[in-house]
Design a protein around this motif. Structure first.
Motif, PDB file in Angstrom:
ATOM      1  N   VAL A   1     -35.246  98.923-126.815  1.00 17.97           N
ATOM      2  CA  VAL A   1     -34.152  97.955-126.933  1.00 17.97           C
ATOM      3  C   VAL A   1     -32.885  98.631-127.466  1.00 17.97           C
ATOM      4  N   VAL A   2     -33.066  99.600-128.352  1.00 16.49           N
ATOM      5  CA  VAL A   2     -31.887 100.157-129.018  1.00 16.49           C
ATOM      6  C   VAL A   2     -31.389 101.469-128.398  1.00 16.49           C
ATOM      7  N   SER A   3     -32.132 102.069-127.447  1.00 16.53           N
ATOM      8  CA  SER A   3     -31.685 103.378-126.957  1.00 16.53           C
ATOM      9  C   SER A   3     -30.786 103.204-125.721  1.00 16.53           C
TER      10      SER A   3
ATOM     11  N   LEU B   1     -29.216 103.198-122.127  1.00  8.79           N
ATOM     12  CA  LEU B   1     -29.991 102.891-120.930  1.00  8.79           C
ATOM     13  C   LEU B   1     -30.177 104.085-120.000  1.00  8.79           C
TER      14      LEU B   1
ATOM     15  N   LEU C   1     -29.337  90.709-128.193  1.00  4.82           N
ATOM     16  CA  LEU C   1     -29.722  92.113-127.995  1.00  4.82           C
ATOM     17  C   LEU C   1     -28.723  93.040-128.682  1.00  4.82           C
TER      18      LEU C   1
ATOM     19  N   ARG D   1     -29.512  95.628-131.723  1.00  9.73           N
ATOM     20  CA  ARG D   1     -29.184  97.065-131.685  1.00  9.73           C
ATOM     21  C   ARG D   1     -28.552  97.488-133.008  1.00  9.73           C
TER      22      ARG D   1
ATOM     23  N   ALA E   1     -31.248  97.353-135.948  1.00  9.31           N
ATOM     24  CA  ALA E   1     -32.542  98.013-135.775  1.00  9.31           C
ATOM     25  C   ALA E   1     -32.697  99.264-136.624  1.00  9.31           C
TER      26      ALA E   1
ATOM     27  N   VAL F   1     -36.691  90.782-123.969  1.00 10.99           N
ATOM     28  CA  VAL F   1     -36.564  91.836-122.965  1.00 10.99           C
ATOM     29  C   VAL F   1     -36.624  91.243-121.554  1.00 10.99           C
TER      30      VAL F   1
END
Lengths: 444, 444
Positions: A187-189, A191, B152, B156, B159, B187
């Motif tokens: 989710v946090v990295s 894309l 989302l 981010r 997190a 997701v």
């Protein structure tokens, strides 16, 4: 803690035959709560309730039923088509758990009606008490060659088939596990990053034949929400999640306490009386023989007792305190062995500590009982005798309570089999030998 | 199961003073494995090892150290600045756990150097054994007014501060919990959907003062990876995760087995001998008094024994078998009470079942022992007497083994306190009364 309808209300509805209203309320209940309602019904009412519920709700509740409520019997009592509908709604691991308790002919009868029985059939091949028996084959996987964006897309497509997941497994073209992604990191990295650069090493895996207790130990030790099950060739077979393991820990705790109390570990807690008798009588019979030994010791020394009958009154106190001290040492040692917290090469130190603790406690109670005995007016020699027998027996008990389970573990026997009832008869014998043997020497 | 360096190798390096190489290898170890290495070192070597490690690695390992290795003492032995560095790397719940074992002055000394001590200070206010004592305040939250895309983005940003998370909590403007999002649903759901439409109801929450055992029970029952902790006014305070609860279950299991074995629940398994003596001697002293009662019963009937000395040999077998049967019933009943699987209003049925099981087993062993007694040549009346005493004592033992813990639970006392050692002395007394009392009536 939930704002759901009261379980008692649902029970009443089934018993009153108001199944339509029951089904309405059942939808609002957590599966575990509905499972308790079903478990509390008699067989006939339970069958009616399950028949009235939609298959997906029945399935969730049956999966949560306690072992002793025998969900498999309810399933087998349904007509085959309805049973198959429920099976199709169950997670594959829950389906295998329930079916596994039926005989193979019954399993086949129901599986024949299931649309795609292959997953459940595969799981049925594993021993119920291993990683293979616990795992679900429903895993979310991504190929190690994709980017984070492609992985997210792939997960979207798989997510519908997999109920809950906490990790995404990264596999190569041959299905071999190469790493995992915490959902969070995906989710946090960014894309465009390749999955390979984001994933973590899959250091901790289990083979399908690993015992369920070991699976639970590994997951608790490394704080894992799920652990991958991997074949000898590295292929990812499935995953075990924390909630599968909760049940294992609960069952193992029950087993350990029952064994400690001298009950067969496979006795169900709510077993009806006939099966409880079958489970316990063999242990009592074994203990009858060891208790017979204790009696034989007394019989050998009957002349000593005849001469000094107060010894008969001292017997239970010396044997009993030995039993207590032995049970204390046993409880601590059995639990340390179960947790694996006795370091290698430290067994002798553990036995030494338990013996020392018992020796000190034995001295204290020995002095107390010895002094009280002096007041019985049987002379100072009896007081000394009681002091020596009490201290000696408590010391021996502490040593045996630590030594016996450690020895059993060494020779590959479950140390929990050294139950408190064995220690108690052992300390009976030791106590009588000390008390009456010494009395025979110094009093006669 | 991991491809990491052998723990023994790390031990050797510390003991040889090669701290640089030790630190290199320590980086490759899982925190739980490094914790075991630290726990196996003596106090001085452990301090050197922790001083040599970077604070983040020390912190992870100290959080995983077993209770009895006393991480708090290591922390207190470091200079204040280094201790504060480690505290800052710890999760807030782990920091509070470790600090909580130090006295308040020591806590303040270290916290004074911590950059933002407010979270840890807040957690220290809760009782260690409650939801508040287990929880972390690090939660990922989103407002109930945002869309999935905005959520989302918010996640981010949060997190990095939160180590692992499995659910995102949805709160209103006042910080009150209104629902939760499984990470999975975020997701897979369309980005433009409002969070309100995707979230699930937060039906299951716990208050901060709920006992840790109850937290563990709720999480296992509803298969939750984490459970929100919510104040009386609905504000989200934190969350408890499954791995916090693993430790609780392990500790409670240890307590239950120790109590069953007649050891204080707060004795540490690896306690040194002095504290083990302090923990066990009070129990032994109490049992000395009850065992004294059993002896007094025998003393009352000394004339009967004088007349028929074989009775002294029959005493241990009748008392012992009663003890065994009572311990069996006790183990099953204590465990059923702990699991909460005795349905409301079914207590009498449970006691009835245990009594019936014991009656049947008592008849079988009573006949066996009665027949053997006939062969002793003391006449048929003694055989009959032994049969009645054995059957009666085993029956009473089964009834008491179920009745006593149920009674204790009713009057608000922990039923696990009814340990096997109490049952054993109880059945001693009952057995002697039966055997010797009947003998006094029919033999004299």
């Amino acid at each position: 803690m939930t704002k759901a309808p009261r379980p008692e209300r649902l029970l009443e509805l089934v018993e009153a035959g108001q199944l339509q209203r029951f089904v309405e309320l059942a939808r609002e209940l957590e599966p575990a709560d509905l499972a308790d309602v079903l478990a509390a019904l008699d067989d006939e009412a339970r069958l009616l309730a399950v028949q009235a519920l939609p298959p997906d709700i029945s399935a969730d509740a049956l999966a949560e039923m306690p072992e002793e409520a025998h969900a498999e019997e309810t399933l087998a009592a349904l007509d085959t088509e309805q049973a198959a509908d429920i099976l199709e709604e169950l997670e594959d691991d829950d389906a295998a758990d329930i079916l596994g308790d039926l005989d193979p002919a019954e399993q086949q009868r129901i599986l024949a009606e299931v649309e795609d029985p292959s997953e459940v059939e595969e799981l049925l091949r594993y021993d119920e008490e291993t990683a293979g028996g616990l795992m679900t084959t429903h895993v979310v996987t991504v190929l190690d060659t994709v980017t984070a964006a492609e992985a997210l897309q792939g997960i979207r497509e798989q997510a519908d088939e997999v109920e809950d997941f906490y990790q995404i497994f990264v596999v190569d073209q041959l299905g071999r596990l190469v790493g995992f992604l915490p959902l969070k990191s995906l989710v946090v990295s960014p894309l465009e990053r390749p999955v390979r650069a984001v994933m973590e090493d899959a250091d901790i895996v289990v083979a399908p034949d690993v015992d369920q207790e070991e699976v639970a130990r590994v997951m608790a030790r490394y704080n894992l929400p799920s652990v991958p099950v991997v074949a000898g060739d590295g292929r990812l077979l499935g995953r075990v999640t924390f909630d599968d393991v909760d049940d294992v820990v609960e069952a193992e705790t029950t087993e350990d306490l029952l064994k400690f109390g001298g009950v067969s570990a496979d006795e169900e807690l709510g077993a009806e009386w006939r099966s409880a008798v079958r489970s316990r009588l063999p242990w009592l019979t074994v203990n009858l023989l060891t208790a017979g030994l204790a009696s034989a010791v007394v019989l050998v020394f009957r002349d000593v007792i005849q001469a000094t009958v107060v010894l008969a009154a001292l017997m239970p106190i010396i044997a009993g305190m030995g039993g207590n001290a032995g049970t204390q040492a046993l409880a601590v040692t059995v639990r340390r062995l179960a947790l694996g917290t006795i370091p290698r090469g430290q067994s002798l130190r553990v036995i030494g500590k338990e013996t020392l603790v018992a020796a000190v406690n034995g001295l204290v109670v020995g002095v107390a009982v010895g002094v009280v005995t002096l007041t019985l007016g049987e002379g100072p020699r009896l007081g000394l005798l009681v002091f020596v027998a009490m201290t000696g027996n408590v010391l021996i008990a502490g040593c045996a309570g630590a030594f016996i389970p450690i020895l059993l573990q060494r020779i590959g026997v479950d140390p929990a089999i050294a139950s408190s009832v064995f220690v108690t008869t052992f300390t009976d014998i030791a106590g009588f030998l000390l008390l009456l043997g010494l009395a025979g020497m110094i009093l006669l």
